[in-house]
Design a protein around this motif. Structure first.
Motif, PDB file in Angstrom:
ATOM      1  N   VAL B  58      11.384  -4.453   9.491  1.00 59.95           N
ATOM      2  CA  VAL B  58      11.981  -4.493   8.167  1.00 59.95           C
ATOM      3  C   VAL B  58      13.224  -3.622   8.237  1.00 59.95           C
ATOM      4  N   THR B  59      14.359  -4.146   7.789  1.00 57.29           N
ATOM      5  CA  THR B  59      15.552  -3.300   7.826  1.00 57.29           C
ATOM      6  C   THR B  59      16.131  -3.141   6.432  1.00 57.29           C
ATOM      7  N   TRP B  60      16.666  -1.964   6.186  1.00 58.29           N
ATOM      8  CA  TRP B  60      17.346  -1.640   4.931  1.00 58.29           C
ATOM      9  C   TRP B  60      18.759  -1.243   5.301  1.00 58.29           C
ATOM     10  N   GLN B  61      19.728  -1.993   4.851  1.00 61.09           N
ATOM     11  CA  GLN B  61      21.126  -1.788   5.208  1.00 61.09           C
ATOM     12  C   GLN B  61      21.288  -1.607   6.715  1.00 61.09           C
ATOM     13  N   GLY B  62      20.595  -2.481   7.431  1.00 60.60           N
ATOM     14  CA  GLY B  62      20.736  -2.497   8.880  1.00 60.60           C
ATOM     15  C   GLY B  62      19.867  -1.513   9.641  1.00 60.60           C
ATOM     16  N   LYS B  63      19.201  -0.589   8.914  1.00 65.60           N
ATOM     17  CA  LYS B  63      18.378   0.395   9.625  1.00 65.60           C
ATOM     18  C   LYS B  63      16.900   0.030   9.504  1.00 65.60           C
ATOM     19  N   SER B  64      16.187   0.225  10.605  1.00 64.94           N
ATOM     20  CA  SER B  64      14.774  -0.126  10.602  1.00 64.94           C
ATOM     21  C   SER B  64      13.951   0.892   9.806  1.00 64.94           C
ATOM     22  N   ILE B  65      13.199   0.421   8.830  1.00 62.97           N
ATOM     23  CA  ILE B  65      12.352   1.364   8.090  1.00 62.97           C
ATOM     24  C   ILE B  65      10.985   1.505   8.745  1.00 62.97           C
ATOM     25  N   VAL B  66      10.705   0.656   9.728  1.00 60.58           N
ATOM     26  CA  VAL B  66       9.447   0.818  10.459  1.00 60.58           C
ATOM     27  C   VAL B  66       9.566   2.075  11.319  1.00 60.58           C
ATOM     28  N   LYS B  67      10.757   2.248  11.913  1.00 55.74           N
ATOM     29  CA  LYS B  67      10.975   3.434  12.739  1.00 55.74           C
ATOM     30  C   LYS B  67      11.119   4.675  11.876  1.00 55.74           C
ATOM     31  N   ASP B  68      11.863   4.564  10.792  1.00 55.33           N
ATOM     32  CA  ASP B  68      12.103   5.732   9.947  1.00 55.33           C
ATOM     33  C   ASP B  68      12.013   5.360   8.468  1.00 55.33           C
ATOM     34  N   PRO B  69      10.832   5.543   7.894  1.00 56.16           N
ATOM     35  CA  PRO B  69      10.613   5.121   6.508  1.00 56.16           C
ATOM     36  C   PRO B  69      11.528   5.839   5.518  1.00 56.16           C
ATOM     37  N   SER B  70      12.032   7.003   5.901  1.00 61.65           N
ATOM     38  CA  SER B  70      12.776   7.783   4.914  1.00 61.65           C
ATOM     39  C   SER B  70      14.088   7.111   4.507  1.00 61.65           C
ATOM     40  N   VAL B  71      14.577   6.132   5.309  1.00 60.63           N
ATOM     41  CA  VAL B  71      15.850   5.513   4.958  1.00 60.63           C
ATOM     42  C   VAL B  71      15.758   4.734   3.646  1.00 60.63           C
ATOM     43  N   ILE B  72      14.577   4.297   3.272  1.00 62.89           N
ATOM     44  CA  ILE B  72      14.489   3.487   2.052  1.00 62.89           C
ATOM     45  C   ILE B  72      13.816   4.215   0.890  1.00 62.89           C
ATOM     46  N   ARG B  73      12.990   5.212   1.199  1.00 62.05           N
ATOM     47  CA  ARG B  73      12.082   5.736   0.172  1.00 62.05           C
ATOM     48  C   ARG B  73      12.734   6.084  -1.158  1.00 62.05           C
ATOM     49  N   LEU B  74      13.854   6.777  -1.126  1.00 63.89           N
ATOM     50  CA  LEU B  74      14.429   7.211  -2.402  1.00 63.89           C
ATOM     51  C   LEU B  74      15.183   6.097  -3.121  1.00 63.89           C
ATOM     52  N   GLN B  75      15.504   5.024  -2.360  1.00 64.85           N
ATOM     53  CA  GLN B  75      16.213   3.903  -2.987  1.00 64.85           C
ATOM     54  C   GLN B  75      15.246   2.875  -3.557  1.00 64.85           C
ATOM     55  N   LEU B  76      13.960   3.075  -3.250  1.00 64.55           N
ATOM     56  CA  LEU B  76      12.992   2.024  -3.529  1.00 64.55           C
ATOM     57  C   LEU B  76      12.006   2.431  -4.632  1.00 64.55           C
ATOM     58  N   GLY B  77      11.805   1.523  -5.596  1.00 66.31           N
ATOM     59  CA  GLY B  77      10.745   1.718  -6.581  1.00 66.31           C
ATOM     60  C   GLY B  77       9.691   0.654  -6.352  1.00 66.31           C
ATOM     61  N   VAL B  78       8.427   1.079  -6.331  1.00 62.90           N
ATOM     62  CA  VAL B  78       7.363   0.101  -6.107  1.00 62.90           C
ATOM     63  C   VAL B  78       6.407   0.119  -7.290  1.00 62.90           C
ATOM     64  N   VAL B  79       6.137  -1.052  -7.834  1.00 60.71           N
ATOM     65  CA  VAL B  79       5.105  -1.172  -8.865  1.00 60.71           C
ATOM     66  C   VAL B  79       3.900  -1.816  -8.196  1.00 60.71           C
ATOM     67  N   PRO B  80       2.851  -1.036  -7.932  1.00 64.10           N
ATOM     68  CA  PRO B  80       1.714  -1.590  -7.209  1.00 64.10           C
ATOM     69  C   PRO B  80       0.938  -2.584  -8.080  1.00 64.10           C
ATOM     70  N   GLN B  81       0.178  -3.422  -7.398  1.00 63.40           N
ATOM     71  CA  GLN B  81      -0.632  -4.413  -8.108  1.00 63.40           C
ATOM     72  C   GLN B  81      -1.688  -3.729  -8.983  1.00 63.40           C
ATOM     73  N   GLU B  82      -2.167  -2.575  -8.528  1.00 63.69           N
ATOM     74  CA  GLU B  82      -3.168  -1.841  -9.303  1.00 63.69           C
ATOM     75  C   GLU B  82      -2.455  -0.840 -10.211  1.00 63.69           C
ATOM     76  N   ILE B  83      -3.202  -0.359 -11.217  1.00 65.18           N
ATOM     77  CA  ILE B  83      -2.650   0.681 -12.077  1.00 65.18           C
ATOM     78  C   ILE B  83      -2.765   1.997 -11.308  1.00 65.18           C
ATOM     79  N   ALA B  84      -1.685   2.392 -10.660  1.00 69.15           N
ATOM     80  CA  ALA B  84      -1.739   3.590  -9.825  1.00 69.15           C
ATOM     81  C   ALA B  84      -1.311   4.810 -10.633  1.00 69.15           C
ATOM     82  N   LEU B  85      -2.211   5.232 -11.517  1.00 67.78           N
ATOM     83  CA  LEU B  85      -1.900   6.357 -12.402  1.00 67.78           C
ATOM     84  C   LEU B  85      -3.124   7.238 -12.525  1.00 67.78           C
ATOM     85  N   TYR B  86      -2.914   8.466 -13.001  1.00 65.40           N
ATOM     86  CA  TYR B  86      -4.057   9.313 -13.325  1.00 65.40           C
ATOM     87  C   TYR B  86      -4.535   8.914 -14.713  1.00 65.40           C
ATOM     88  N   LYS B  87      -5.709   8.305 -14.772  1.00 64.72           N
ATOM     89  CA  LYS B  87      -6.196   7.771 -16.043  1.00 64.72           C
ATOM     90  C   LYS B  87      -6.566   8.895 -17.009  1.00 64.72           C
TER      91      LYS B  87
END
Ligand SMILES: Nc1ncnc2c1ncn2[C@@H]1O[C@H](COP(=O)(O)OP(=O)(O)OP(=O)(O)O)[C@@H](O)[C@H]1O
Ligand SMILES: [Mg+2]
Lengths: 427, 310
Positions: B58-87
């Motif tokens: 998987v690449t983000w702006q040409g850089k592999s995020i498999v090798k270095d996940p930090s390249v995408i983390r702050l640019q990425l928002g994920v809404v999980p399928q489950e309610i991932a909250l403290y109920k």
């Protein structure tokens, strides 16, 4: 890091049953064991098998309904009303007491029989029961009014003690007193027999004079059974904090909030360290609260100087750090195997074994030698010895090796947790 | 901007995701459509670096995020399928906590929280415990948390499952706004064809771990441009009639619907006469007849022989 701690504390505080177990249970068990096992400390031997009749003239349901109706009519924001009604349902005083009597530990020591007033009097006369607890009609409503709204006079629980079983009856009396105190219900306990209105005086008299049994480990000052168990129960219940934290971490994984934490780019080790710090902080607070309750409700350690309390705090802090290591280790294993089996086994069995080995139930001096040897390596056992020696006035030099041992265990458990945790990412 | 190449994930022997190639350009809204178990969530987990691919990149702006996940983390928002909250915490407390772990604090954090609460329309109820929220409100806060750090790209995994039509509509409008007005890149996962159709510029259709078709809605329905769909509504089901209809020479596919039958056939094959005749033979009452251009649902049917949902 601070945000992890704040969140963990908040999550725990919202969990009322957990809080009751961590804070109310130990104090109640201290009272029971403190009396029941006084024999071990040189006093008279007595087993604990209390028969109690409960005459409930109140109707909890109706009490709650009346209270809800009263609240609905108040000019308060809707949220506040709901909050009050919810609190009332959870804290309905008699319900809590009843649940407490039904709990495993208590129901083994106290047999409760529901009876009508006349039946109960008869049973007391026939010496079939040791005491009668009468819950007057309107108790729930009035107690809630006083507790939550500070209105009205509160209510009275009536304890009638049989003269045939003074010890059992007075233990029961004391349990009810501590229950009332801990629940912070503005109710009084009246004596139905001779001395009406002497309840508080009598309660404190019980605390001061009945605590006769003394354990003398050295030629120094002795420690009373109540003091011994105040420490023993506090160190035992502190272990539960570790499994509670690991259990909550399990909830975090299956509710996927853990994924969310990883997504933020926070290093997983930070999460694990957060769990250790949360465990330590909670244990420290818990033990301090328990000692404060022991001091002010049970009148234990009543004549100790300030230097004694400072020492207690320091030892408690080191103990808390040690349990933090356990919290991290349990969390790491829980996340590694994606299963909450370990926290369950820990709280369901290992804690009791540790408590037994460490002398929380019976002083290890009264048990086979091997218990003491093993117990010297349980954090609760070490803490119990250290505090016991400290309260008997032994010098810092005696206690240092014990405290160092606590720190060694903390380093080992935390190191192991890091090891287990680093394996997790491989899956 | 974001691209996967031959992405693959196997669990033990099961292949959950198989050679998936997809890409997202800046500002695009892309749909990932597929039935239960198609491998959508697994694909998303790999894109967001929560699980490691068995093969592919998987690449983000040409850089592999498999090798270095930090390249995408702050640019990425994920809404999980489950309610991932403290109920057991309130919405506000949840937002505070997640905001802090993204490094937000003080006034900035408060502003962001106020902003996302406004976006999801829960400002008034921020101090209630999440466990007391309705399903739709929980979903909305689940989205709000993913927006806190103002990501460039947001990945949403079935953000509307199991909620009422009003909340669903609210969420769809919100996503549309984020994409069109704020220029946020969106990857939207769903098994509701209508949602993807409404929101997305381009669509990938997944089944059994593979992308089986992709393109704009027009391109996809173009797959069936030589076909038409005949929808026949009857007074009740006639199993014998169905069998006979299936045997008509030109019928490509036949699907039993709730009250009748759907036929896919080449355009201009003039089947209606035959259909009426057969209905007559079976004494079937025809309630209505409709000749339609194919929908995405029909495309999926055509490609897999199954419906998206049962
Ligand atoms: N951790 C796992 N271990 C084993 N198998 C898994 C795991 N996660 C997913 N799978 C399998 O991979 C396949 C794809 O699952 P995935 O959750 O990606 O589907 P999905 O398209 O998101 O479906 P849904 O619409 O139900 O969410 C399924 O067959 C599932 O059983
Ligand atoms: Mg999924």
């Amino acid at each position: 890091m601070l945000s992890f701690l704040k969140k963990d504390v908040l999550v725990l505080v919202r969990d009322r049953t957990e809080l009751l177990i961590l804070l109310l249970m130990p104090i109640i068990l201290t009272v029971i064991l403190g009396f029941a096992l006084k024999g071990m400390f040189g006093g008279e031997q007595s087993g604990l098998d209390i028969e109690v009749a409960i005459v409930n003239q109140d109707n909890t349901e109706i009490g709650l309904e009346d209270f809800s109706r009263k609240v609905s009519n108040l000019s308060l924001p809707e949220d506040a009303k709901n909050q009050l009604i919810e609190t009332a349902e959870i804290a309905a005083p008699f319900k809590v007491l009843e649940e407490f009597f039904e709990s495993k530990e208590i129901s083994e020591a106290i047999k409760v029989h529901d009876m009508k007033a006349a039946e109960a009097t008869e049973a007391l006369e026939a010496e079939e029961v040791d005491a009668v607890l009468t819950v007057p009609s309107g108790f729930t409503y009035q107690a809630l009014m006083k507790m939550l709204l500070d209105q009205g006079e509160g209510s009275e629980l009536l304890v009638e003690e049989g003269s045939h079983a003074l010890l059992s009856a007075s233990i029961f009396h004391d349990i009810v007193t501590s229950y009332v105190d801990t629940m912070n219900i503005e109710t009084a306990i009246a004596e139905a027999t001779e001395n009406l209105n002497l309840s508080t005086e009598r309660a404190s008299k019980v605390n001061q004079t009945e605590l006769g049994g003394k354990l003398t480990a050295t030629d120094e000052e002795a420690i009373s059974s109540m003091e011994y168990y105040a420490i023993g129960m506090a160190v035992m219940f502190a272990l539960y904090v570790a499994s509670t934290i690991a259990g909550k971490a399990y909830v975090e994984t299956y509710q996927h909030v853990f994924d969310r934490i990883l997504l933020s780019g926070k290093h997983p080790i930070l999460y694990l360290s957060g769990k250790a710090i949360s465990t330590s902080t909670l244990v420290f607070l818990q033990v301090v609260i328990l000692f404060a309750m022991a001091r002010f409700i049970l009148q234990a350690f009543s004549e100790k100087p300030l230097s004694f309390w400072i020492g207690m705090l320091v030892i408690t802090l080191l103990f808390a750090i040690c349990i933090g290591g356990f919290g991290a280790l349990l969390t790491a294993i829980t996340l590694r195997f994606k299963s909450n089996a370990l926290p369950a086994i820990f709280s369901g069995g290992i804690v009791s074994i540790f408590a037994l080995l460490g002398g929380s139930f019976v002083p290890t001096a009264n048990l086979p030698e091997v218990f003491g040897i093993l117990g010297n390596w349980t954090p609760n056992g070490i803490m119990l010895s250290a505090l016991q020696q400290w309260s008997q006035g032994l010098s810092v030099a005696f206690i240092t090796p014990l405290v160092v041992r606590l720190l060694i265990i903390a380093v080992i458990t935390f190191g192991m947790s890091l090891l287990v945790f680093s394996k997790r990412r491989a899956t | 901007m974001l691209e996967t190449t031959n992405l693959k994930k196997t669990f033990k022997k099961d292949i959950a995701v198989n050679d998936v190639n997809l890409y997202l350009d800046k500002g695009e809204s892309v749909g990932l459509l597929g039935p239960n178990g198609a491998g959508k969530s697994t694909t998303i987990s790999m894109i967001s670096s929560l699980i490691k691919p068995t093969a592919g990149d998987v690449t983000w702006q040409g850089k592999s995020i498999v090798k270095d996940p930090s390249v995408i983390r702050l640019q990425l928002g994920v809404v999980p399928q489950e309610i991932a909250l403290y109920k057991e915490l309130t919405a506000n407390e949840n937002l505070k906590f997640f905001g802090r772990i993204y490094g937000l604090k003080g006034n900035l954090l408060n502003e962001r929280i106020a902003h996302v609460l406004d976006i999801v329309g829960l400002t008034e109820r921020k101090d209630e415990l999440v466990k007391n929220y309705s399903g739709g409100m929980q979903r909305r806060i689940n989205i709000a948390v993913a927006l806190l750090h103002e990501p460039e790209i947001i990945i949403m995994d079935e953000p509307t499952v199991g909620i009422d039509p009003q909340s669903r509509n609210y969420i769809l409008e919100m996503v549309q706004k984020l994409n069109r007005e704020n220029g946020m890149t969106v990857l939207y996962t769903s098994h509701y064809m209508e949602e993807v159709e409404r929101l997305c510029d381009r669509i990938y259709i997944m089944d059994h771990g593979k992308v089986i078709a992709s393109g704009t809605k027009q391109e996809l329905t173009g797959i069936l441009s030589n076909e038409e769909t005949i929808v026949l509504e009857l007074d009740r089901q006639y199993p014998q009639l169905l069998l006979q209809l299936a045997n008509i020479e030109n019928v490509l596919r036949i699907i039993e619907t709730e009250k009748g039958v759907k036929l896919i056939a080449p355009k201009k094959s003039r089947l209606l006469g035959k259909v009426f005749q057969m209905a007559e033979q079976h004494h079937a009452q025809i309630v209505s007849v409709n000749v339609q251009v194919p929908t995405l649902e029909d495309v999926f049917l055509h490609l897999t022989g199954r419906k998206l949902r049962d």
